[in-house]
Design a protein around this motif. Structure first.
Motif, PDB file in Angstrom:
ATOM      1  N   TYR A  72      -6.775   1.256  -6.368  1.00  0.00           N
ATOM      2  CA  TYR A  72      -6.548   0.032  -5.597  1.00  0.00           C
ATOM      3  C   TYR A  72      -5.104  -0.439  -5.734  1.00  0.00           C
ATOM      4  O   TYR A  72      -4.456  -0.807  -4.743  1.00  0.00           O
ATOM      5  CB  TYR A  72      -7.510  -1.051  -6.077  1.00  0.00           C
ATOM      6  CG  TYR A  72      -7.280  -2.401  -5.444  1.00  0.00           C
ATOM      7  CD1 TYR A  72      -7.762  -2.691  -4.170  1.00  0.00           C
ATOM      8  CD2 TYR A  72      -6.580  -3.391  -6.116  1.00  0.00           C
ATOM      9  CE1 TYR A  72      -7.551  -3.929  -3.592  1.00  0.00           C
ATOM     10  CE2 TYR A  72      -6.359  -4.635  -5.550  1.00  0.00           C
ATOM     11  CZ  TYR A  72      -6.854  -4.902  -4.285  1.00  0.00           C
ATOM     12  OH  TYR A  72      -6.631  -6.131  -3.717  1.00  0.00           O
ATOM     13  N   TYR A  75      -2.677   1.838  -3.552  1.00  0.00           N
ATOM     14  CA  TYR A  75      -2.567   1.604  -2.107  1.00  0.00           C
ATOM     15  C   TYR A  75      -2.081   0.195  -1.803  1.00  0.00           C
ATOM     16  O   TYR A  75      -1.401  -0.049  -0.802  1.00  0.00           O
ATOM     17  CB  TYR A  75      -3.899   1.927  -1.406  1.00  0.00           C
ATOM     18  CG  TYR A  75      -4.831   0.782  -1.165  1.00  0.00           C
ATOM     19  CD1 TYR A  75      -4.600  -0.141  -0.136  1.00  0.00           C
ATOM     20  CD2 TYR A  75      -5.992   0.639  -1.919  1.00  0.00           C
ATOM     21  CE1 TYR A  75      -5.476  -1.173   0.094  1.00  0.00           C
ATOM     22  CE2 TYR A  75      -6.872  -0.392  -1.682  1.00  0.00           C
ATOM     23  CZ  TYR A  75      -6.611  -1.307  -0.669  1.00  0.00           C
ATOM     24  OH  TYR A  75      -7.489  -2.333  -0.432  1.00  0.00           O
ATOM     25  N   LYS A  76      -2.344  -0.760  -2.708  1.00  0.00           N
ATOM     26  CA  LYS A  76      -1.870  -2.132  -2.514  1.00  0.00           C
ATOM     27  C   LYS A  76      -0.355  -2.225  -2.666  1.00  0.00           C
ATOM     28  O   LYS A  76       0.307  -3.028  -1.992  1.00  0.00           O
ATOM     29  CB  LYS A  76      -2.556  -3.044  -3.540  1.00  0.00           C
ATOM     30  CG  LYS A  76      -1.954  -4.447  -3.649  1.00  0.00           C
ATOM     31  CD  LYS A  76      -2.528  -5.152  -4.872  1.00  0.00           C
ATOM     32  CE  LYS A  76      -1.719  -6.415  -5.181  1.00  0.00           C
ATOM     33  NZ  LYS A  76      -2.124  -7.034  -6.454  1.00  0.00           N
ATOM     34  N   ASN A  77       0.206  -1.391  -3.541  1.00  0.00           N
ATOM     35  CA  ASN A  77       1.630  -1.497  -3.880  1.00  0.00           C
ATOM     36  C   ASN A  77       2.468  -0.340  -3.347  1.00  0.00           C
ATOM     37  O   ASN A  77       3.400   0.114  -3.998  1.00  0.00           O
ATOM     38  CB  ASN A  77       1.786  -1.591  -5.399  1.00  0.00           C
ATOM     39  CG  ASN A  77       1.266  -2.894  -5.965  1.00  0.00           C
ATOM     40  OD1 ASN A  77       1.604  -3.965  -5.467  1.00  0.00           O
ATOM     41  ND2 ASN A  77       0.418  -2.812  -6.973  1.00  0.00           N
ATOM     42  N   LYS A 291       8.310  -1.590  -1.105  1.00  0.00           N
ATOM     43  CA  LYS A 291       7.522  -2.379  -2.052  1.00  0.00           C
ATOM     44  C   LYS A 291       8.165  -2.405  -3.440  1.00  0.00           C
ATOM     45  O   LYS A 291       7.914  -3.318  -4.239  1.00  0.00           O
ATOM     46  CB  LYS A 291       6.111  -1.794  -2.170  1.00  0.00           C
ATOM     47  CG  LYS A 291       5.219  -2.052  -0.963  1.00  0.00           C
ATOM     48  CD  LYS A 291       4.495  -3.370  -1.122  1.00  0.00           C
ATOM     49  CE  LYS A 291       3.383  -3.523  -0.098  1.00  0.00           C
ATOM     50  NZ  LYS A 291       2.657  -4.792  -0.283  1.00  0.00           N
ATOM     51  N   SER A 367      -8.342  -0.120   5.062  1.00  0.00           N
ATOM     52  CA  SER A 367      -8.077  -1.351   4.309  1.00  0.00           C
ATOM     53  C   SER A 367      -9.282  -2.281   4.272  1.00  0.00           C
ATOM     54  O   SER A 367      -9.408  -3.101   3.369  1.00  0.00           O
ATOM     55  CB  SER A 367      -6.880  -2.090   4.914  1.00  0.00           C
ATOM     56  OG  SER A 367      -7.141  -2.417   6.267  1.00  0.00           O
ATOM     57  N   ASP A 371     -11.610  -1.452  -1.787  1.00  0.00           N
ATOM     58  CA  ASP A 371     -11.724  -2.628  -2.642  1.00  0.00           C
ATOM     59  C   ASP A 371     -11.348  -2.229  -4.055  1.00  0.00           C
ATOM     60  O   ASP A 371     -11.052  -1.066  -4.326  1.00  0.00           O
ATOM     61  CB  ASP A 371     -13.150  -3.181  -2.597  1.00  0.00           C
ATOM     62  CG  ASP A 371     -13.198  -4.684  -2.863  1.00  0.00           C
ATOM     63  OD1 ASP A 371     -12.235  -5.208  -3.459  1.00  0.00           O
ATOM     64  OD2 ASP A 371     -14.189  -5.324  -2.487  1.00  0.00           O
TER      65      ASP A 371
END
Length: 646
Positions: A72, A75-77, A291, A367, A371
């Motif tokens: 998580y 992929y978030k960062n 990022k 997305s 989760d």
């Protein structure tokens, strides 16, 4: 505090040895007994084999966070870009701290409380580690209990969360997203609003947890969770009934099995239609290198490294304390840390290949199906598994992997608590280790029953948010400062060389830079940044009440407050002299600090071979002042300080 240069560090304080027999008669007797038992240290015991130790260390480090948090965060960062700060933080924070804890635990063969003979004023740090480990074990076994429930629920011809079923409480808001596909998505799914919930989401909230609307509504005990919690504690206790001798056998299954399942799930996931969508989202063409300009990305990388390696919790000190003295702890640290990080990356491919298939079949973006944490383990991934052919088989394999990942870490955490108490109170607990284990497990089970009520998930999330965070950052920073700036980093390096052999000055440049400056500064910066950017915990859209947030802070304070309390108590008990002189005294190692066994006490520790209690008249501050002691040499004499001042 102490001279951290050559021969530096602070000297041992001349205080009576609390367990003089351990340093004298008992230590020598242990060597005779060891010949029959096969253990180098017959009094405490050693790992039966190197493979059991390595599997236990890997099992401790590779836990649920590798499965449900790292993918998580990646992929978030920025996807693949996140690997850059992740590897950098591994090099500057994770590996140095891991190597340090492995080294000091193996050197002294003591648990996380008693190990602070090295810097007595920081003994409260050892108690903080044991308390924090107890709190982590309390909620961690509750998560394992959730996994057990899902495992048992998977033994059926059709997974119960595969569709909306009235028998487990599905209501009118339950929407089966699997009816959507790429060609019918617009017709079937465009009208679905945010109030709709998937079967896996409703099954998790309405049946598995029977979750109440807020933390103020405790509700009833959810008995299927209470029973699985009891089972998880029985398994934990049974695996540790003979300490490392029994847990070392269990890890042959619990440490290896997850990798077998990960490989099976990756092969299955990679062959599913749409798997490439998830892989690209995780670490493919959508990697966003811009990022890296965000401080939040670097904080996430550092915190993931610190927490996933189980540093600063006392686990590494406890596990390595059962090593043989000349084990190559440096090589072990490299193998375990690299294995841990590689597993995180590998698990990401496993998770996102299946989530990509789920996005493909439902026509939703990746997305929206991805989760983290509980949402990934008990909602998103179970929903994806329900769409596979022979879904119960894949669900059984997944939750077996989930359990083995969790149990390995749980074994190490409870071993940390029991080892810490046994080594601190050997006269009382060493022959009562089994009753102690039963008592610890029973107490934590009873306290953990709170997490099996209808507000249980809120409690689990609260303890995880507070106890698994700032306290460990503070402990890690103090650990580095205490050993390298008070005890003396160069002295510590010579202690390590007693175990693994002499190394060149070039070899130690990196470790000195990290231990003395880089790692402490990064940890302090992460801690301050976390405090500045603090946000009250939430669970989904449920906001925690103020009393719950205050309770979370109290848990952190309860863990940390023992550091100043015991530090002040040590100063008071130090005896005569001014406050400053007492402070200096408790910053020096205790008189019996050194290798546990007589055969390893050479050089500046040679005087301990025959000591039985307080040092004799020829010692000052616990170190020999004459050259007549066995093992004295020019180097050891250079290291000795003959004054009582720092």
């Amino acid at each position: 505090m102490g001279d951290s240069g050559d021969g530096g560090g602070v000297d041992a304080v001349a205080v009576p040895a609390k367990r003089g027999s351990r340093r004298g008669e008992s230590g020598e007797r242990s060597q005779d007994d060891a010949s029959g038992s096969g253990d180098e240290n017959a009094e405490r015991g050693n790992w039966t084999s190197k493979s059991e130790y390595m599997l236990s260390m890997i099992g401790n480090a590779v836990g649920l966070g590798n499965l449900w948090r790292f993918p998580y965060l990646a992929y978030k960062n920025g996807g693949g870009a996140f690997l850059i700060p992740y590897i950098i933080m591994l090099a500057f924070v994770g590996l140095p701290l891991f190597f340090l804890e492995c080294s000091i635990g193996q050197f002294a063969s003591l648990g996380p409380i008693t190990i602070w003979k090295v810097v007595p004023i920081l003994k409260g740090l050892g108690w903080m580690m044991v308390i924090t480990s107890s709190l982590i074990a309390l909620y961690y076994n509750s998560i394992i209990a959730y996994g057990l429930f899902y495992l048992f629920a998977s033994f059926t011809s059709e997974l119960p969360w595969s569709s909306c079923k009235k028998w487990w409480g599905a209501d009118g808001n339950c929407f089966d997203r699997s009816v959507c596909n790429s060609s019918l998505a617009e017709a079937n799914c465009s009208s679905v609003n945010s109030s709709k919930q998937t079967p896996s989401e409703q099954y998790w909230n309405k049946y598995a947890l029977r979750r109440s609307e807020s933390m103020d509504e405790t509700g009833d005990v959810v008995w299927h969770l209470a029973l699985t919690l009891l089972l998880s504690w029985i398994v934990t206790c049974a695996a540790l009934v003979k300490g490392i001798k029994s847990s070392g056998k269990v890890v042959y299954f619990t440490a290896i099995f997850p990798y077998v399942v990960l490989i099976i799930l990756l092969i299955r996931g990679a062959t599913l239609p749409g798997a490439i969508l998830g892989i690209e989202y995780y670490i493919g063409r959508q990697s966003n290198f811009t990022k890296l300009q965000s401080a939040e990305v670097w904080k996430d990388a550092a915190t993931q490294i610190v927490f996933s390696l189980a540093t600063a919790s006392g686990c590494l000190i406890a596990l390595t304390s059962y090593n043989k003295f000349h084990n190559n702890c440096f090589k072990d640290a490299l193998i375990v840390t690299i294995t841990n990080c590689s597993t995180s990356v590998f698990a990401g491919f496993v998770i996102f290949s299946v989530l990509g298939h789920m996005a493909y079949t439902t026509g939703q973006p990746v997305s929206e199906v991805a989760d983290a944490g509980f949402g990934l383990a008990f909602v998103a991934y179970p929903e994806a598994l329900a769409q596979l052919p022979i879904s119960p088989l894949w669900s059984i394999l997944f939750f077996l992997m989930f359990l083995t990942l969790g149990l390995d870490s749980q074994f190490a955490t409870i071993e940390t608590v029991t080892t810490g108490l046994v080594d601190e109170f050997p006269n009382f607990f060493r022959k009562r280790r089994l009753p102690l284990l039963f008592s610890v497990c029973m107490l934590l089970f009873l306290l953990g029953l709170t997490t099996t009520t209808q507000t249980g998930i809120y409690w689990v999330n609260l303890v995880d948010h507070f106890c698994g965070g700032w306290g460990l950052l503070v402990a890690a920073a103090l650990e580095l400062i205490g050993i390298n700036w008070i005890y003396g980093g160069n002295r510590f390096i010579r202690d390590i060389e007693m175990m693994i052999g002499k190394k060149s000055q070039l070899f130690w440049i990196w470790w000195r830079a990290c231990w003395f400056v880089i790692s402490p500064l990064l940890l302090i910066a992460i801690f301050l940044w976390s405090i500045i950017t603090f946000q009250a915990p939430t669970y989904g859209d449920v906001v925690y009440p103020m009393w719950a947030i205050a309770l979370g802070w109290c848990m952190i304070i309860f863990s940390l407050i023992w550091i100043p309390i015991i530090g002040v108590w040590k100063i008071i008990k130090a005896g005569g002299g001014t406050i400053w002189e007492r402070f200096q005294a408790v910053c020096r190692p205790e008189a019996d600090w050194g290798p546990y066994l007589a055969q390893h006490r050479t050089g500046r520790y040679a005087h301990l071979v025959s000591s039985q209690g307080p040092p004799d008249k020829e010692t000052t501050n616990g170190f020999s002042t004459g050259s007549s002691h066995p093992g004295s040499d020019a180097e050891s004499q250079k290291e000795v300080r003959y004054t009582t001042a720092l």
